[in-house]
Design a protein around this motif. Structure first.
Motif, mmCIF file in Angstrom:
data_model
loop_
_atom_site.group_PDB
_atom_site.id
_atom_site.type_symbol
_atom_site.label_atom_id
_atom_site.label_comp_id
_atom_site.label_asym_id
_atom_site.label_seq_id
_atom_site.Cartn_x
_atom_site.Cartn_y
_atom_site.Cartn_z
ATOM 1 N N THR A 201 0.821 -1.204 0.000
ATOM 2 C CA THR A 201 0.000 0.000 0.000
ATOM 3 C C THR A 201 0.858 1.258 0.000
ATOM 4 O OG1 THR A 201 -0.154 -0.148 2.407
ATOM 5 C CG2 THR A 201 -1.933 -1.123 1.142
ATOM 6 N N SER A 202 1.971 1.243 0.753
ATOM 7 C CA SER A 202 2.842 2.426 0.798
ATOM 8 C C SER A 202 3.533 2.675 -0.532
ATOM 9 C CB SER A 202 3.902 2.238 1.897
ATOM 10 O OG SER A 202 3.311 2.148 3.154
ATOM 11 N N VAL A 203 3.909 1.599 -1.220
ATOM 12 C CA VAL A 203 4.547 1.746 -2.524
ATOM 13 C C VAL A 203 3.533 2.204 -3.573
ATOM 14 C CG1 VAL A 203 5.725 0.508 -4.388
ATOM 15 C CG2 VAL A 203 6.377 0.100 -2.005
ATOM 16 N N SER A 204 2.333 1.628 -3.532
ATOM 17 C CA SER A 204 1.330 1.963 -4.544
ATOM 18 C C SER A 204 0.859 3.413 -4.423
ATOM 19 C CB SER A 204 0.130 1.020 -4.451
ATOM 20 O OG SER A 204 -0.595 1.245 -3.262
ATOM 21 N N THR A 205 0.870 3.974 -3.191
ATOM 22 C CA THR A 205 0.480 5.377 -3.021
ATOM 23 C C THR A 205 1.676 6.328 -3.125
ATOM 24 O OG1 THR A 205 0.760 5.240 -0.611
ATOM 25 C CG2 THR A 205 -1.428 4.722 -1.498
ATOM 26 N N ARG A 206 2.859 5.747 -3.380
ATOM 27 C CA ARG A 206 4.105 6.505 -3.510
ATOM 28 C C ARG A 206 4.512 7.204 -2.221
ATOM 29 N NH1 ARG A 206 1.496 6.698 -8.325
ATOM 30 N NH2 ARG A 206 2.683 6.035 -10.151
ATOM 31 N N ALA A 207 4.035 6.659 -1.087
ATOM 32 C CA ALA A 207 4.497 7.178 0.203
ATOM 33 C C ALA A 207 5.961 6.816 0.414
ATOM 34 C CB ALA A 207 3.641 6.622 1.329
ATOM 35 N N LEU A 208 6.362 5.638 -0.099
ATOM 36 C CA LEU A 208 7.740 5.182 0.011
ATOM 37 C C LEU A 208 8.192 4.632 -1.331
ATOM 38 C CD1 LEU A 208 7.459 3.173 3.378
ATOM 39 C CD2 LEU A 208 8.568 5.400 3.089
ATOM 40 N N THR A 209 9.478 4.785 -1.635
ATOM 41 C CA THR A 209 10.009 4.129 -2.829
ATOM 42 C C THR A 209 10.152 2.639 -2.537
ATOM 43 O OG1 THR A 209 12.303 4.408 -2.146
ATOM 44 C CG2 THR A 209 11.306 6.209 -3.420
ATOM 45 N N PRO A 210 10.134 1.792 -3.559
ATOM 46 C CA PRO A 210 10.195 0.346 -3.313
ATOM 47 C C PRO A 210 11.386 -0.086 -2.477
ATOM 48 C CG PRO A 210 9.526 0.751 -5.573
ATOM 49 C CD PRO A 210 9.877 2.087 -4.989
ATOM 50 N N ARG A 211 12.589 0.386 -2.775
ATOM 51 C CA ARG A 211 13.769 -0.065 -2.043
ATOM 52 C C ARG A 211 13.772 0.425 -0.596
ATOM 53 N NH1 ARG A 211 15.461 -4.722 -3.359
ATOM 54 N NH2 ARG A 211 15.553 -4.918 -5.615
ATOM 55 N N VAL A 212 13.363 1.681 -0.388
ATOM 56 C CA VAL A 212 13.283 2.198 0.979
ATOM 57 C C VAL A 212 12.244 1.410 1.764
ATOM 58 C CG1 VAL A 212 12.568 4.178 2.376
ATOM 59 C CG2 VAL A 212 14.093 4.515 0.426
ATOM 60 N N ALA A 213 11.108 1.119 1.122
ATOM 61 C CA ALA A 213 10.052 0.358 1.778
ATOM 62 C C ALA A 213 10.530 -1.036 2.145
ATOM 63 C CB ALA A 213 8.825 0.277 0.872
ATOM 64 N N LEU A 214 11.261 -1.682 1.239
ATOM 65 C CA LEU A 214 11.764 -3.030 1.509
ATOM 66 C C LEU A 214 12.777 -3.027 2.644
ATOM 67 C CD1 LEU A 214 12.109 -4.437 -2.112
ATOM 68 C CD2 LEU A 214 10.667 -5.371 -0.302
ATOM 69 N N LEU A 215 13.670 -2.039 2.664
ATOM 70 C CA LEU A 215 14.661 -1.952 3.733
ATOM 71 C C LEU A 215 13.983 -1.734 5.084
ATOM 72 C CD1 LEU A 215 17.613 -1.874 4.585
ATOM 73 C CD2 LEU A 215 17.625 0.583 4.078
ATOM 74 N N MET A 216 12.989 -0.837 5.093
ATOM 75 C CA MET A 216 12.249 -0.588 6.331
ATOM 76 C C MET A 216 11.512 -1.849 6.785
ATOM 77 S SD MET A 216 8.894 -0.097 7.410
ATOM 78 C CE MET A 216 8.031 0.460 5.968
ATOM 79 N N ALA A 217 10.871 -2.536 5.833
ATOM 80 C CA ALA A 217 10.113 -3.743 6.174
ATOM 81 C C ALA A 217 11.041 -4.834 6.702
ATOM 82 C CB ALA A 217 9.340 -4.241 4.952
ATOM 83 N N ALA A 218 12.206 -4.997 6.069
ATOM 84 C CA ALA A 218 13.162 -6.018 6.522
ATOM 85 C C ALA A 218 13.636 -5.722 7.945
ATOM 86 C CB ALA A 218 14.348 -6.073 5.570
ATOM 87 N N THR A 219 13.912 -4.456 8.221
ATOM 88 C CA THR A 219 14.375 -4.065 9.562
ATOM 89 C C THR A 219 13.305 -4.317 10.612
ATOM 90 O OG1 THR A 219 15.787 -2.354 8.583
ATOM 91 C CG2 THR A 219 15.303 -2.164 10.935
ATOM 92 N N MET A 220 12.060 -3.904 10.300
ATOM 93 C CA MET A 220 10.977 -4.072 11.261
ATOM 94 C C MET A 220 10.583 -5.540 11.411
ATOM 95 S SD MET A 220 10.736 -1.076 12.346
ATOM 96 C CE MET A 220 9.306 -1.177 13.419
ATOM 97 N N ASN A 221 10.704 -6.325 10.329
ATOM 98 C CA ASN A 221 10.466 -7.761 10.438
ATOM 99 C C ASN A 221 11.430 -8.387 11.443
ATOM 100 O OD1 ASN A 221 8.299 -8.795 8.922
ATOM 101 N ND2 ASN A 221 9.404 -8.556 7.012
ATOM 102 N N PHE A 222 12.707 -7.987 11.346
ATOM 103 C CA PHE A 222 13.727 -8.519 12.262
ATOM 104 C C PHE A 222 13.373 -8.166 13.701
ATOM 105 C CE2 PHE A 222 17.685 -8.736 14.555
ATOM 106 C CZ PHE A 222 18.347 -9.821 13.993
ATOM 107 N N ALA A 223 13.004 -6.906 13.914
ATOM 108 C CA ALA A 223 12.662 -6.472 15.274
ATOM 109 C C ALA A 223 11.426 -7.207 15.786
ATOM 110 C CB ALA A 223 12.424 -4.964 15.294
#
Length: 334
Positions: free
Chosen positions: A31-53
């Motif tokens: 949803t964040s990528v489709s609304t252009r709130a985040l770029t795909p790579r930034v979104a993936l990095l954020m998601a990977a970090t939060m998944n780990f946490a």
């Protein structure tokens, strides 16, 4: 033989965790990528970090997977490990099939279906009452709750901001989506990485390499967290397109509400109910809920129907693959 089986189970479990990461990366960020709130790579990095946490925040769901699906007591060590191994084969196979076709199916239910199918094929008892209480009921109720809360939440947002300037409102919700996507990714790690921990823990318990009184070893938590984070960062673009654009064209406000509601449902199920719910079902139903506030016809119900079919098929299909693997490999593994 025993040591080799344990090593193989751990390797397959982490492989499943990796496929879970790229299969379900869309849950947190589509949803964040489709609304252009985040770029795909930034979104993936954020998601990977939060998944780990998120993976390190609790173990309740992992313990449910390890102790409340299949009864392995009384079986030989090799038989117990064979069931876990074949369960993982079933879950990974179904994950790859649905990823190939771009269908956001549930990795959670693929794993549970794999455990049930392999357990039955191996002559083990299945805790049907626990499956009904902690799998089937949440599987039905969580998407309904997600849809209802997202619909109500979006109606509230539309009413509160009815007089606000559209351009400014969109900018604010686009910024807010950074927080809601992070919350969703944290919930995804909390739920989905724990399932892999549960499988590894189950294998370790069968050979006496883990103490049930001290809980899941730290290395299991860290390795599961790392595997799902790596899988998340690798992408999952096929499913991301389905969630982000094919169900409905989302705006930042609807994306924010869908992610916030989904995160709330995941946290309640993990911390309060200890239920392994599907992040895929939760976010998909929330997207449908916010989309329905525009008008019912705005939701592409044909796509939704295909997703629902994948949901219904996931447990029996993964169970069937796991059962076939069990029957084929049983003579070599036991």
């Amino acid at each position: 033989m025993e040591v080799a089986l344990v090593v193989l189970v751990v390797a397959l479990a982490l492989s499943f965790d990796y496929t879970n990461g790229f299969h379900d990366a869309a849950n947190a960020i589509a949803t964040s990528v489709s609304t252009r709130a985040l770029t795909p790579r930034v979104a993936l990095l954020m998601a990977a970090t939060m998944n780990f946490a998120g993976a390190l925040l609790g173990t309740e769901v992992a313990e449910t997977i390890a102790t409340s699906i299949v009864d392995l007591t009384g079986a030989s060590t090799h038989a117990e490990l064979a069931v876990v191994l074949c369960a993982l084969l079933g879950a990974i196979t179904w994950n790859l099939i649905t990823w190939w076709f771009g269908l956001p199916s549930s990795s959670t239910h693929a794993l549970i279906g794999g455990l049930v199918g392999a357990g039955l094929a191996g002559g083990m008892a299945v805790y049907w009452s626990a499956i009904v209480d902690k799998v089937v009921l949440p599987m039905v109720i969580s998407p309904l709750v997600g849809f209802g809360l997202a619909f109500a939440g979006m109606i509230a947002v539309l009413w509160i901001f009815k007089s606000a300037a559209p351009a400014k409102t969109h900018r604010r919700f686009r910024i807010a989506q950074t927080a809601s996507a992070a919350a969703m990714a944290l919930g995804h790690g909390l739920q989905d990485a724990q399932k892999t921990m549960g499988v590894i823990y189950l294998a370790l318990l069968t050979v006496g390499w883990a103490n049930p009184d001290t809980g899941i070893p730290l290395w299991v938590k860290l390795s599961a967290a790392a595997a799902i984070s790596a899988g998340t960062y690798s992408g999952g673009w096929r499913i991301m397109r389905t969630l982000g654009r094919k169900i409905i064209e989302l705006d930042p406000a609807r994306g924010f509400v869908a992610e916030s509601v989904s995160a709330l449902v995941l946290y309640v199920n993990a911390f309060v109910l200890h239920a392994p719910v599907s992040t895929t079902h939760t976010i998909t139903s929330a997207i449908m809920g916010v989309g329905a506030t525009r008008r019912l016809s705005a939701v592409r119900w044909g796509v939704a129907k295909n997703i629902a079919v994948a949901w219904v098929l996931t447990i029996p299909a993964a169970a069937l693959v796991a059962a076939l693997a069990t029957w084929a490999l049983w003579p070599f593994l036991t």
